[in-house]
Design an enzyme around this catalytic site. Structure first.
Site, PDB file in Angstrom:
ATOM      1  CE  LYS A  89      44.885  25.234  55.393  1.00 67.40           C
ATOM      2  NZ  LYS A  89      43.655  24.350  54.655  1.00 67.40           N
ATOM      3  CG  ASP A 100      42.666  21.051  55.255  1.00 64.31           C
ATOM      4  OD1 ASP A 100      44.064  20.852  54.935  1.00 64.31           O
ATOM      5  OD2 ASP A 100      41.988  21.896  54.670  1.00 64.31           O
ATOM      6  CE1 TYR A 104      51.394  24.371  69.732  1.00 60.34           C
ATOM      7  CE2 TYR A 104      52.376  22.816  70.592  1.00 60.34           C
ATOM      8  CZ  TYR A 104      51.290  23.436  69.974  1.00 60.34           C
ATOM      9  OH  TYR A 104      50.385  22.556  70.000  1.00 60.34           O
ATOM     10  CG  ASP A 133      47.007  13.916  71.206  1.00 60.29           C
ATOM     11  OD1 ASP A 133      48.258  13.442  71.551  1.00 60.29           O
ATOM     12  OD2 ASP A 133      46.410  14.419  72.190  1.00 60.29           O
ATOM     13  CG  ASP A 182      50.221  18.878  70.526  1.00 57.99           C
ATOM     14  OD1 ASP A 182      50.092  17.721  70.906  1.00 57.99           O
ATOM     15  OD2 ASP A 182      50.167  19.918  70.987  1.00 57.99           O
TER      16      ASP A 182
END
Ligand code: NAD
Length: 365
Positions: free
Chosen positions: A196, A228, A145, A256, A252
């Site tokens: 990852k 994942d 970001y 959620d 993020d």
């Protein structure tokens, strides 16, 4: 922190923000009475409420109040019916949220499914039977970001190229990893670091750095998961998790996903913490919920549990925070439900009645 210096900037914002923050303030007043604390609340506009009052989503006076306070207690901002009229750079969400979260590198999101709300979870009862009580620690000021270069450039042959940069330093990773380790020490003693590392260089540095710190926290069992796989395990076997620490974008998305486990957006608090230079920021994770705003039916428990996080993390008032959390547990165990928690709507109580119910149940243990 001495009670006289406990200054709280209150930013209710838009939609259901003012409704749920009012219940949070009621509960904090009760904490003052029961525990002899004194908080100094100062309210200021933010979001569309501030655009209407002062022409900008984060007025200078609001920003200054937050900078001079010991904590920010925030509702929600945004109104999709009005947002299209504003360019992205002036919309309440980026302006107010990113402005106020600046310098706060750790986002703490506890996700807990109260046992008596198991019916509200979209997962099968046997999947959540082991309990859901997870703390997600998300890095908030680095990664995709914020990394540079970033942007879109036209290509000579037509079309465009878009670039985002994911960058992390050892120091940034160590700082958030320590939040994860310390959080695990205060909970179930298990930390899962999510990355990852099979593909990304930033994740390889992440894994090496977190692993190198583990020796300093021998009482914490450290594990690693690829993001994942973590996304899958969260819904296959949520009870396997205690504390998750991860970088900004992964956090993020995973937070959620995990929020669904709690049965309603109206149940989830959050905290954004820094190293002391920036004012810590506390908000329910939900938005302004324009579909139910003004009807008095919003669930105030996320805001009330956010107030508890503020007492614990900004003011070190653990017994007071626990009293609020116990009052919430008691009210739910007594069968009290807002509309979001009782799908048929049968017997649902109002936002303010739920606030009153929590107030009645707060006591010194
Ligand atoms: P939302 O969280 O506002 O609502 C999603 C759904 O959950 C809605 O059906 C809503 O009624 C329900 N819900 C949310 N909180 C609830 C509560 N406390 N009690 C009962 N039901 C609740 O998300 P959205 O609809 O995508 O966004 C609405 C606006 O809020 C948008 O403008 C969005 O940009 C903004 N937003 C702001 C924040 C923030 O201020 N931190 C966060 C998310 C979204």
């Amino acid at each position: 922190m001495s009670p006289e210096t406990t200054r709280i900037a209150v930013l209710p914002g838009d939609g259901i923000g003012p409704e749920v923050i009012a219940e949070g303030l009621k509960v904090l007043s009760r904490v003052e009475d029961v525990f002899g604390q004194r908080f100094r609340f100062t309210e200021a506009p933010v979001g569309w409420a501030a655009i209407d009052a002062c022409g900008t989503a984060l007025p200078e006076d609001t920003r200054r109040l937050c900078a001079e306070s010991d904590a920010v207690f925030f509702g929600a901002v945004g109104d999709p019916s009005r947002d299209p009229s504003l360019p992205p750079g002036e919309r309440p969400e980026p302006v107010a949220l990113l402005g106020l979260r600046k310098g706060l590198h750790a986002n703490l999101r506890p996700v807990r499914l109260h046992p008596c709300l198991a019916d509200s979870s979209p997962l099968r009862p046997e999947v959540v039977a082991g309990g859901v009580d997870i703390l997600i620690v998300r890095e908030l000021t680095g990664g995709l970001y914020y990394g540079r270069p970033k942007g879109r450039t036209p290509l000579p042959a037509g079309g465009e190229q878009a670039v985002d940069t994911m960058a992390y330093t050892t120091a940034e990773i160590e700082r958030i990893a320590r939040v994860g380790f310390r959080s695990a020490q205060g909970r179930g003693g298990r930390l899962c670091s999510v990355d990852k590392a099979n593909i990304l260089a930033t994740s390889q540095l992440w894994r090496d750095t977190v692993t190198a710190l583990a020796g300093e926290y021998p009482d914490v069992a450290l594990s690693h998961l690829y993001v994942d796989n973590c996304a899958m395990q969260l819904i296959r076997n949520p009870s396997e998790f205690d504390v998750i620490v991860t970088e900004n974008t992964f956090g993020d998305i995973l937070s959620d996903e995990a929020s669904v486990l709690a049965g309603s957006m109206g149940m989830l608090p959050s905290a954004c913490l820094g190293d002391g230079a920036a004012t810590p920021f506390f908000e329910p994770i939900h938005g302004s919920a324009p579909d139910i705003a003004g009807q008095g039916i919003a669930n105030p428990l996320a805001a009330i549990l956010t107030a508890a996080m503020m007492l614990r993390h900004a003011f070190n008032l653990a017994p007071e925070a626990a009293a609020i959390e116990q009052a919430v547990d008691l009210a739910l165990a007594d069968g009290l439900r807002t509309a979001d928690l009782s799908p048929a709507g049968a017997g649902a109580i109002s936002c303010s009645a739920m606030g009153d119910a929590i107030v009645e149940r707060i006591q010194r243990s």
